[in-house]
Design an enzyme around this catalytic site. Structure first.
Site, PDB file in Angstrom:
ATOM      1  N   LEU A  16       0.827  -1.217   0.000  1.00 44.24           N
ATOM      2  CA  LEU A  16       0.000   0.000   0.000  1.00 44.24           C
ATOM      3  C   LEU A  16       0.860   1.267   0.000  1.00 44.24           C
ATOM      4  O   LEU A  16       0.334   2.371   0.052  1.00 44.24           O
ATOM      5  CB  LEU A  16      -0.887   0.037   1.252  1.00 44.24           C
ATOM      6  CG  LEU A  16      -2.048  -0.947   1.315  1.00 44.24           C
ATOM      7  CD1 LEU A  16      -2.827  -0.736   2.603  1.00 44.24           C
ATOM      8  CD2 LEU A  16      -2.961  -0.764   0.111  1.00 44.24           C
ATOM      9  N   TYR A  55      13.570 -10.622  -7.419  1.00 43.27           N
ATOM     10  CA  TYR A  55      12.393 -10.671  -8.289  1.00 43.27           C
ATOM     11  C   TYR A  55      11.130 -10.999  -7.505  1.00 43.27           C
ATOM     12  O   TYR A  55      10.029 -10.776  -7.953  1.00 43.27           O
ATOM     13  CB  TYR A  55      12.605 -11.670  -9.433  1.00 43.27           C
ATOM     14  CG  TYR A  55      13.723 -11.212 -10.323  1.00 43.27           C
ATOM     15  CD1 TYR A  55      13.594 -10.045 -11.082  1.00 43.27           C
ATOM     16  CD2 TYR A  55      14.926 -11.891 -10.377  1.00 43.27           C
ATOM     17  CE1 TYR A  55      14.626  -9.578 -11.867  1.00 43.27           C
ATOM     18  CE2 TYR A  55      15.971 -11.437 -11.174  1.00 43.27           C
ATOM     19  CZ  TYR A  55      15.809 -10.281 -11.911  1.00 43.27           C
ATOM     20  OH  TYR A  55      16.826  -9.818 -12.696  1.00 43.27           O
ATOM     21  N   LYS A 187     -15.379  -1.083   4.911  1.00 44.00           N
ATOM     22  CA  LYS A 187     -15.416  -2.287   5.761  1.00 44.00           C
ATOM     23  C   LYS A 187     -14.033  -2.923   5.984  1.00 44.00           C
ATOM     24  O   LYS A 187     -13.682  -3.247   7.124  1.00 44.00           O
ATOM     25  CB  LYS A 187     -16.408  -3.292   5.169  1.00 44.00           C
ATOM     26  CG  LYS A 187     -16.874  -4.365   6.144  1.00 44.00           C
ATOM     27  CD  LYS A 187     -17.685  -3.832   7.313  1.00 44.00           C
ATOM     28  CE  LYS A 187     -19.176  -3.891   7.026  1.00 44.00           C
ATOM     29  NZ  LYS A 187     -19.986  -3.251   8.058  1.00 44.00           N
ATOM     30  N   PRO A 188     -13.220  -3.111   4.903  1.00 41.41           N
ATOM     31  CA  PRO A 188     -11.907  -3.723   5.152  1.00 41.41           C
ATOM     32  C   PRO A 188     -11.098  -2.933   6.192  1.00 41.41           C
ATOM     33  O   PRO A 188     -10.454  -3.520   7.062  1.00 41.41           O
ATOM     34  CB  PRO A 188     -11.219  -3.690   3.783  1.00 41.41           C
ATOM     35  CG  PRO A 188     -12.322  -3.580   2.788  1.00 41.41           C
ATOM     36  CD  PRO A 188     -13.433  -2.841   3.470  1.00 41.41           C
ATOM     37  N   CYS A 379      28.158  -2.990 -11.786  1.00 41.15           N
ATOM     38  CA  CYS A 379      28.561  -4.227 -11.137  1.00 41.15           C
ATOM     39  C   CYS A 379      28.693  -5.381 -12.140  1.00 41.15           C
ATOM     40  O   CYS A 379      29.684  -5.438 -12.853  1.00 41.15           O
ATOM     41  CB  CYS A 379      27.618  -4.541  -9.981  1.00 41.15           C
ATOM     42  SG  CYS A 379      28.435  -5.569  -8.754  1.00 41.15           S
ATOM     43  N   HIS A 505      27.798   0.332  -7.021  1.00 41.01           N
ATOM     44  CA  HIS A 505      26.402   0.640  -7.358  1.00 41.01           C
ATOM     45  C   HIS A 505      26.117   2.116  -7.091  1.00 41.01           C
ATOM     46  O   HIS A 505      25.676   2.461  -5.989  1.00 41.01           O
ATOM     47  CB  HIS A 505      25.460  -0.221  -6.522  1.00 41.01           C
ATOM     48  CG  HIS A 505      25.519  -1.669  -6.847  1.00 41.01           C
ATOM     49  ND1 HIS A 505      24.704  -2.261  -7.787  1.00 41.01           N
ATOM     50  CD2 HIS A 505      26.314  -2.655  -6.379  1.00 41.01           C
ATOM     51  CE1 HIS A 505      24.986  -3.544  -7.876  1.00 41.01           C
ATOM     52  NE2 HIS A 505      25.963  -3.809  -7.024  1.00 41.01           N
ATOM     53  N   GLU A 507      23.767   3.797  -7.940  1.00 46.21           N
ATOM     54  CA  GLU A 507      22.329   4.053  -7.731  1.00 46.21           C
ATOM     55  C   GLU A 507      21.976   4.170  -6.254  1.00 46.21           C
ATOM     56  O   GLU A 507      20.971   4.788  -5.902  1.00 46.21           O
ATOM     57  CB  GLU A 507      21.483   2.965  -8.413  1.00 46.21           C
ATOM     58  CG  GLU A 507      21.549   1.561  -7.818  1.00 46.21           C
ATOM     59  CD  GLU A 507      22.665   0.690  -8.388  1.00 46.21           C
ATOM     60  OE1 GLU A 507      23.679   1.248  -8.861  1.00 46.21           O
ATOM     61  OE2 GLU A 507      22.533  -0.551  -8.356  1.00 46.21           O
TER      62      GLU A 507
HETATM   63  N1  GLN Z   1      27.702 -11.530  -9.628  1.00 50.17           N
HETATM   64  C1  GLN Z   1      28.706 -10.518  -9.627  1.00 50.17           C
HETATM   65  C2  GLN Z   1      29.637 -10.635  -8.408  1.00 50.17           C
HETATM   66  O1  GLN Z   1      29.305 -11.291  -7.477  1.00 50.17           O
HETATM   67  C3  GLN Z   1      28.076  -9.144  -9.696  1.00 50.17           C
HETATM   68  C4  GLN Z   1      27.293  -8.786  -8.486  1.00 50.17           C
HETATM   69  C5  GLN Z   1      26.364  -7.626  -8.702  1.00 50.17           C
HETATM   70  O2  GLN Z   1      26.055  -7.276  -9.841  1.00 50.17           O
HETATM   71  N2  GLN Z   1      25.872  -7.045  -7.626  1.00 50.17           N
HETATM   72  O3  GLN Z   1      30.693 -10.040  -8.383  1.00 50.17           O
END
Ligand code: GLN
Length: 531
Positions: A16, A55, A187-188, A379, A505, A507
């Protein structure tokens, strides 16, 4: 000021946007000058999210201290612009482990160790520790929904804490609209609040997730049946996530909470945030970015990448459309790479594990490299870009990563030396914030504007040091390295509009008002293509 505690519980359904509501309340209080410490409670038995499938469960977010946590922590850091630690994510696994470790040491000698009081006391200690008695507000999101067996000890801890400390309860619940009758159905929500009261918790505020703004009549009804004042029934209708603080602000959620705690309603500053939301809602241009990943995981498994692209794009007045590339189809020859990437402004190859789709991803990287399409690899994307370059530029036939092909004749990507003795899977990768030394005059240097940055890692494999010189001789530039070990952390190509990949990373460190420079560079280059 002694810490005050705000618990956010959920009713009816998961998904939610309870995490966004939690951190939006935090954002409003922070914008009034209060200090805020968020805590996400995940009532599962895993110690952390590191071993879970993104996923199914959404992305695994990595904190600077190396903890692998629930993706809600990513939203917490993005909204609050704060560096959080493993303390900010509590799981059933962590609390049971703590209590059981104590029992083994003999700290409860002679006693029967039980959920009440030991687990429930342990939870209360944890909650208080987040505030360290100096944070003004600790905001606790209790994962799952009221009525789940799993979160009973956490709700019991919340109930008991309210007997001793200043505690506020906000309940986020679904109010569906039945289209055929054109009516909101309460109601929920009534049922989930009943469940909460059975546990002994009476919410102070009910935040109703709805499709459309909630009308006065429905608010009255929720108020009456759930025992909450009508002004404390809040409409949380569909909007973009970054706008939720503004939506709650309009309904004076912060003022109402502060009043309940007997605190004054101070000055307020969300100007830059409001500007960001305005820009986000009114983009001037659109670009298409190809993302190689599983379409099914689209919503949550790449959330930080999508947010980082949104931050960069918004600062450049544009909006991103995604093209999801299922790279197994390219490998199997069902789609050719040229057709798959036709008309895209940029290609992003994100992180991942295992061999699925790797050959197809390398085809995408090769196509981007040879056709001057802006490329960003993260990565696994860095490792595959290195491998593709080794094969197709350095002529190292069948070069590969040993994660993908253990018997490769050219292991250009191989296990980090310290990983060789590691067998357990939980929390054992090279994790968290590390220094990156940036090569002066490189493209990365131009983007970051400095020669030393800190970024977050999550990997077991690396560019094999034995191959560095041959890769460099053939024109691959390693523009970011670890200060003390030969770990390559950024690669780039000259004479290409944008070809950059990182072992880390980026991000995870991007914020709405401070986009990560690599994402900004990538989006800028993508905007130039076709213009
Ligand atoms: N599988 C790769 C590793 O372990 C890259 C890992 C990832 O993309 N976070 O180095």
């Amino acid at each position: 000021m002694r810490s005050k505690y705000i618990f956010v519980t959920g009713g009816v359904l998961s998904g939610l946007g309870k995490g966004i509501v939690t951190v939006s309340i935090g954002k409003l209080l922070q914008s009034k000058g209060f200090t805020v410490g968020p805590l996400k409670i995940d009532p599962y038995l895993n110690i952390d999210a590191g071993t879970m499938n993104p996923y199914e469960h959404g992305e695994v977010f990595v904190l600077d201290d190396g903890s692998e946590v629930d993706m809600d922590l990513g939203n917490y850091e993005r909204f609050l612009d704060k560096i959080l630690t493993s303390k900010n994510n509590l799981t059933t696994g962590k609390i049971y482990k703590k209590v059981i470790d104590k029992e083994r040491k003999g700290e409860y000698l002679g006693k029967t160790v039980q959920i009440i009081p030991h687990i429930v006391d342990g939870i209360q200690e944890w909650v208080k520790d987040v505030g360290e008695h100096k944070t003004d507000f600790v905001i606790i999101e209790v994962g799952g929904t009221v009525g789940d067996i799993e979160n009973v000890p956490f709700l019991e801890a919340a109930r008991q804490l309210a007997l001793k400390e200043d505690v506020y309860f906000a309940h986020v619940s679904l109010v569906p609209m039945l289209k055929a009758v054109g009516e909101f159905k309460t109601k929920p929500t009534q049922h989930s609040v009943q469940k909460l009261r059975e546990i002994g918790i009476q919410p102070n505020m009910i935040i109703c997730r709805t499709e459309k703004p909630l009308d006065g009549k429905t608010k009255e009804k929720v108020s009456l049946f759930c025992g909450v004042k009508p002004e404390n029934v809040i409409s949380d209708h569909d909007t973009i996530t970054y706008e939720v603080p503004l939506l709650l602000k309009e309904q004076e959620v912060d003022k109402k909470i502060l009043e309940r705690f007997g605190l004054g309603n101070g000055a307020f500053d969300l100007k830059e945030w409001t500007n960001f939301v305005q820009k986000l809602k009114n983009p001037g241009k659109e670009i298409t970015i190809a993302l190689t990943g599983k379409y099914t995981g689209l919503q949550d498994s790449y959330i930080s990448i999508r947010e980082a692209l949104t931050h960069a794009a918004t600062s450049l007045n544009c909006r991103i459309n995604y093209r999801w590339i299922e790279t197994t189809e390219i490998e199997e020859g069902k789609v050719d790479v040229k057709t798959a990437l036709e008309g895209v402004n940029g290609v992003l190859v994100p992180g991942g594990f295992g061999s699925r789709g790797a050959e197809g991803k390398m085809k995408c990287i090769q196509f981007a490299r040879e056709n001057n399409i802006p490329f960003l690899g993260l990565c696994l994307g860095f490792q595959l870009a290195t491998t593709e370059f080794a094969r197709n530029v350095c002529g190292l036939k069948n070069a590969n990563s040993t994660e993908i092909e253990p018997k490769t004749p050219h292991a250009v990507i191989d296990l980090l030396p310290e990983q060789r003795k590691v067998y357990a899977k939980g929390g054992t990768m090279r994790l968290g914030g590390q220094e990156v030394m940036i090569r002066p005059e490189s493209f990365a240097h131009k983007l970051y504007g400095k020669t030393n940055v800190r970024e977050r890692f999550r990997h077991r494999y690396e560019c094999n040091p034995k191959y560095i010189s041959i890769l460099e001789k053939n024109g691959l530039v390693f523009s970011g390295k670890a200060p003390e070990q030969p770990i390559m952390q950024i690669l780039e190509l000259q004479r290409h509009p944008f070809f950059v990949a990182t072992q880390f990373h980026p991000e995870f460190t991007s914020k709405p008002l401070k986009p990560n420079p690599l994402f900004s560079g990538f989006v800028k280059a993508a905007l130039i293509r076709f213009s």
